[in-house]
Motif scaffolding. Structure first.
Motif, PDB file in Angstrom:
ATOM      1  N   ARG A  94       0.690  -1.242   0.138  1.00  0.00           N
ATOM      2  CA  ARG A  94       0.011   0.002  -0.049  1.00  0.00           C
ATOM      3  C   ARG A  94       0.735   1.386  -0.085  1.00  0.00           C
ATOM      4  O   ARG A  94       0.641   2.232  -0.681  1.00  0.00           O
ATOM      5  CB  ARG A  94      -0.985  -0.064   1.091  1.00  0.00           C
ATOM      6  N   GLN A  95       1.988   1.239   0.721  1.00  0.00           N
ATOM      7  CA  GLN A  95       2.914   2.517   0.813  1.00  0.00           C
ATOM      8  C   GLN A  95       3.608   2.652  -0.778  1.00  0.00           C
ATOM      9  O   GLN A  95       3.761   3.690  -1.201  1.00  0.00           O
ATOM     10  CB  GLN A  95       3.963   2.214   1.894  1.00  0.00           C
TER      11      GLN A  95
ATOM     12  N   ALA B 235       2.769  -3.295  -7.070  1.00  0.00           N
ATOM     13  CA  ALA B 235       2.202  -3.255  -5.619  1.00  0.00           C
ATOM     14  C   ALA B 235       0.951  -3.923  -5.764  1.00  0.00           C
ATOM     15  O   ALA B 235       0.251  -4.591  -4.813  1.00  0.00           O
ATOM     16  CB  ALA B 235       1.899  -1.862  -5.166  1.00  0.00           C
ATOM     17  N   THR B 236       0.000  -3.729  -6.873  1.00  0.00           N
ATOM     18  CA  THR B 236      -1.151  -4.567  -7.096  1.00  0.00           C
ATOM     19  C   THR B 236      -1.021  -5.927  -7.145  1.00  0.00           C
ATOM     20  O   THR B 236      -1.588  -6.918  -6.605  1.00  0.00           O
ATOM     21  CB  THR B 236      -1.867  -3.892  -8.408  1.00  0.00           C
ATOM     22  N   GLN B 237      -0.065  -6.182  -7.852  1.00  0.00           N
ATOM     23  CA  GLN B 237       0.433  -7.722  -7.923  1.00  0.00           C
ATOM     24  C   GLN B 237       0.688  -8.375  -6.503  1.00  0.00           C
ATOM     25  O   GLN B 237       0.228  -9.602  -6.249  1.00  0.00           O
ATOM     26  CB  GLN B 237       1.693  -8.048  -8.990  1.00  0.00           C
TER      27      GLN B 237
ATOM     28  N   TYR C  95      -1.777  13.887  -4.399  1.00  0.00           N
ATOM     29  CA  TYR C  95      -1.023  13.347  -3.103  1.00  0.00           C
ATOM     30  C   TYR C  95      -1.695  12.642  -2.444  1.00  0.00           C
ATOM     31  O   TYR C  95      -2.910  12.807  -2.011  1.00  0.00           O
ATOM     32  CB  TYR C  95      -0.634  14.770  -2.439  1.00  0.00           C
ATOM     33  N   SER C  96      -1.254  11.373  -2.071  1.00  0.00           N
ATOM     34  CA  SER C  96      -2.216  10.292  -1.305  1.00  0.00           C
ATOM     35  C   SER C  96      -2.065  10.384   0.057  1.00  0.00           C
ATOM     36  O   SER C  96      -1.047  10.898   0.708  1.00  0.00           O
ATOM     37  CB  SER C  96      -1.248   8.991  -1.562  1.00  0.00           C
ATOM     38  N   THR C  97      -3.366  10.573   0.706  1.00  0.00           N
ATOM     39  CA  THR C  97      -3.584  10.940   2.193  1.00  0.00           C
ATOM     40  C   THR C  97      -4.479   9.921   2.458  1.00  0.00           C
ATOM     41  O   THR C  97      -5.237   9.068   1.703  1.00  0.00           O
ATOM     42  CB  THR C  97      -4.111  12.424   2.103  1.00  0.00           C
ATOM     43  N   PRO C  98      -4.775   9.869   4.149  1.00  0.00           N
ATOM     44  CA  PRO C  98      -5.540   8.812   4.485  1.00  0.00           C
ATOM     45  C   PRO C  98      -7.146   9.365   4.285  1.00  0.00           C
ATOM     46  O   PRO C  98      -7.353  10.495   4.265  1.00  0.00           O
ATOM     47  CB  PRO C  98      -5.183   9.009   6.042  1.00  0.00           C
TER      48      PRO C  98
ATOM     49  N   GLN D 132      -6.600   0.487   2.444  1.00  0.00           N
ATOM     50  CA  GLN D 132      -6.693   1.875   2.688  1.00  0.00           C
ATOM     51  C   GLN D 132      -6.327   2.378   4.111  1.00  0.00           C
ATOM     52  O   GLN D 132      -6.168   1.699   5.104  1.00  0.00           O
ATOM     53  CB  GLN D 132      -7.806   2.458   2.283  1.00  0.00           C
ATOM     54  N   HIS D 133      -5.508   3.412   3.946  1.00  0.00           N
ATOM     55  CA  HIS D 133      -5.184   4.019   5.286  1.00  0.00           C
ATOM     56  C   HIS D 133      -6.225   4.993   5.795  1.00  0.00           C
ATOM     57  O   HIS D 133      -6.595   5.927   4.964  1.00  0.00           O
ATOM     58  CB  HIS D 133      -4.023   5.077   5.187  1.00  0.00           C
TER      59      HIS D 133
END
Length: 207
Positions: free
Chosen positions: A12-13, A41-43, A66-69, A144-145
């Motif tokens: 996920r990171q 990452a999906t694999q 930007y990826s955020t929780p 998900q975070h």
């Protein structure tokens, strides 16, 4: 943390780094590498969970930037010492009323909306109790975070009813809680929220 859960967390990171890189990266070769990172990452998630790649893609939100929780809310509503809970239609297990935050509404407006939609009861959010990092405390790592905000809410009207999201709605004694939807909530989180709610102070539990 178990090996499988650690791999999920790393995957996920990696996806988060790839998403952020695609949002800000301009070099064509860098962008291609970010796409490759996302696919790897999906694999990894597919391999460790036993789900097909397409299932993983459907479970993960399609986001850019930007990826955020993600932010969710839960409501602590007491009536004569008993706690309001809902039986989730998705898994047949119980949880505090609440859900994802909608844009255009504040956190307190979101929990008021969620409680009325799920239970038929009208409430007023009176106090912030807890802010939990779900990833930090869950026994399993989700895709998900999530940060979950717990509010104390006072009843002001309405009548109990089910909804398309809930199979049942009821009040329970703290020591007689039903089977919980562990992907959404844990017993110790409920007890922590109740402890803070009953303390006559402005203290808030976080993390």
């Amino acid at each position: 943390m178990e090996t499988a859960q650690q791999i999920k967390l790393w995957a996920r990171q990696i996806k988060d780094i790839a998403q952020t890189g695609l949002a800000y990266g301009t070099d064509v070769f860098d962008r291609e590498r970010y796409h490759q990172m996302n696919e790897i990452a999906t694999q990894m998630l597919s391999f460790i969970s036993g789900k097909k790649m397409e299932e993983i893609r459907k479970l993960l939100p399609i986001e850019t930037g930007y990826s955020t929780p993600k932010i969710a809310v839960r409501g602590v509503v007491l009536k004569k010492g008993k706690l309001l809970m809902v039986k989730e239609a998705a898994d047949g297990l119980w949880c505090l009323p609440g859900g994802w935050c909608d844009t255009g509404l504040s956190p307190s407006q979101n929990i008021i909306k969620e409680i009325e939609e799920e239970t038929g009861l009208r409430t007023e959010a009176t106090r912030l109790l807890c802010l939990f990092d779900q990833t930090k405390h869950r026994s399993s790592v989700t895709l998900q975070h999530i940060y979950t905000i717990y509010f104390q809410c006072e009843l002001i009207g309405g009548e109990l009813r089910n909804s398309i999201e809930t199979e049942d709605v009821a009040f329970f004694n703290e020591n007689e809680l039903p089977s919980l939807s562990s992907e959404r909530i844990m017993t110790w989180q409920i007890k922590k929220a109740l402890y803070v709610a009953r303390k006559d102070s402005s203290n808030i539990y976080f993390d």
